[in-house]
Design an enzyme around this catalytic site. Structure first.
Site, PDB file in Angstrom:
ATOM      1  N   TYR A   1      -9.827  60.799 -26.889  1.00 10.74           N
ATOM      2  CA  TYR A   1     -10.463  60.796 -28.284  1.00 10.74           C
ATOM      3  C   TYR A   1     -11.881  61.408 -27.983  1.00 10.74           C
ATOM      4  O   TYR A   1     -12.805  61.324 -28.799  1.00 10.74           O
ATOM      5  CB  TYR A   1     -10.458  59.565 -28.873  1.00 10.74           C
ATOM      6  CG  TYR A   1     -11.191  58.317 -27.994  1.00 10.74           C
ATOM      7  CD1 TYR A   1     -12.396  58.044 -28.176  1.00 10.74           C
ATOM      8  CD2 TYR A   1     -10.094  57.662 -27.166  1.00 10.74           C
ATOM      9  CE1 TYR A   1     -13.012  56.981 -27.380  1.00 10.74           C
ATOM     10  CE2 TYR A   1     -11.032  56.510 -26.485  1.00 10.74           C
ATOM     11  CZ  TYR A   1     -12.081  56.267 -26.453  1.00 10.74           C
ATOM     12  OH  TYR A   1     -12.482  55.055 -25.496  1.00 10.74           O
TER      13      TYR A   1
ATOM     14  N   GLU B   1     -12.656  57.110 -15.790  1.00 15.43           N
ATOM     15  CA  GLU B   1     -12.737  56.494 -16.880  1.00 15.43           C
ATOM     16  C   GLU B   1     -13.146  54.880 -16.584  1.00 15.43           C
ATOM     17  O   GLU B   1     -14.180  54.505 -17.165  1.00 15.43           O
ATOM     18  CB  GLU B   1     -11.563  56.415 -17.808  1.00 15.43           C
ATOM     19  CG  GLU B   1     -11.244  57.761 -18.068  1.00 15.43           C
ATOM     20  CD  GLU B   1     -12.090  58.541 -19.076  1.00 15.43           C
ATOM     21  OE1 GLU B   1     -12.979  57.724 -19.730  1.00 15.43           O
ATOM     22  OE2 GLU B   1     -12.199  59.506 -19.194  1.00 15.43           O
TER      23      GLU B   1
END
Length: 194
Positions: free
Chosen positions: A18, A95
């Site tokens: 996203y 991440e």
């Protein structure tokens, strides 16, 4: 949740992006689909002191905040076979280690089909890099000023806004677009001064 928890007995996996993953997944995948997850809203509330900022001036990147009435649009990537392990190793570094995100499994919706389970990375408020809410003016000004090892924070913002306009033209992301407007105004004023 750890990467080995995700892949236990699985030969394929969907990974939902996203933020920068929508334009720069940097891992091999079988296919991708534009769609959404339910119950989250995208917010520029996470700090980045590596890719889009530094320790003195952290950039702002997106995370997800739970909200039952919201949808977040993005891209899900299906990885299969050896791609599953390879993508999880890469994303764990990108991440989790560098970004401070944690993993969650969610339902991903696309093409009017039944949902599929997808992995996503989200930064929570207990993360040391979490910056929290701020006004669009504060966030846009910070983004306009920051730069990290991957490039300007503004590039991150503009690429995400372009993805939403080109791939999800029916979706109005007022948080994203208001921050984009502020950042572009700040940059235009800086350019005018030079």
């Amino acid at each position: 949740m750890k990467p080995h928890d995700v892949i236990a007995g699985e030969s394929s996996l969907w990974i939902f992006g996203y933020g920068s993953l929508v334009w720069k997944p940097d891992f091999s995948y079988k296919r991708s689909k534009v769609g959404y997850i339910q119950g989250y809203k995208r917010r520029f509330w996470h700090g980045d002191n590596f890719h889009r900022g530094n320790d003195e001036l952290p950039g702002r990147v997106v995370t997800l905040v739970e909200d039952d009435d919201e949808r977040t649009w993005g891209v899900a990537f299906e990885v299969t076979g050896s791609q599953v392990d390879e993508s999880l190793r890469y994303l764990d570094l990108r991440e989790t280690v560098c970004g401070g995100y944690i993993m969650k499994m969610v339902d991903f919706f696309a093409d009017g089909q039944p949902p599929v389970r997808a992995l996503l990375y989200v930064a929570t408020s207990d993360n040391p890099l979490y910056l929290g809410p701020a006004s669009p003016e504060e966030i846009g000004t910070q983004i306009a000023a920051c730069r990290g090892r991957t490039g300007p924070n503004l590039e991150y913002l503009l690429r995400l806004a372009e993805f939403m306009r080109s791939s999800c033209p029916h979706v109005e992301d007022s948080h994203l677009f208001s921050i984009e407007a502020v950042a572009l105004t700040v940059v235009s004023h800086l350019v005018a001064v030079l």
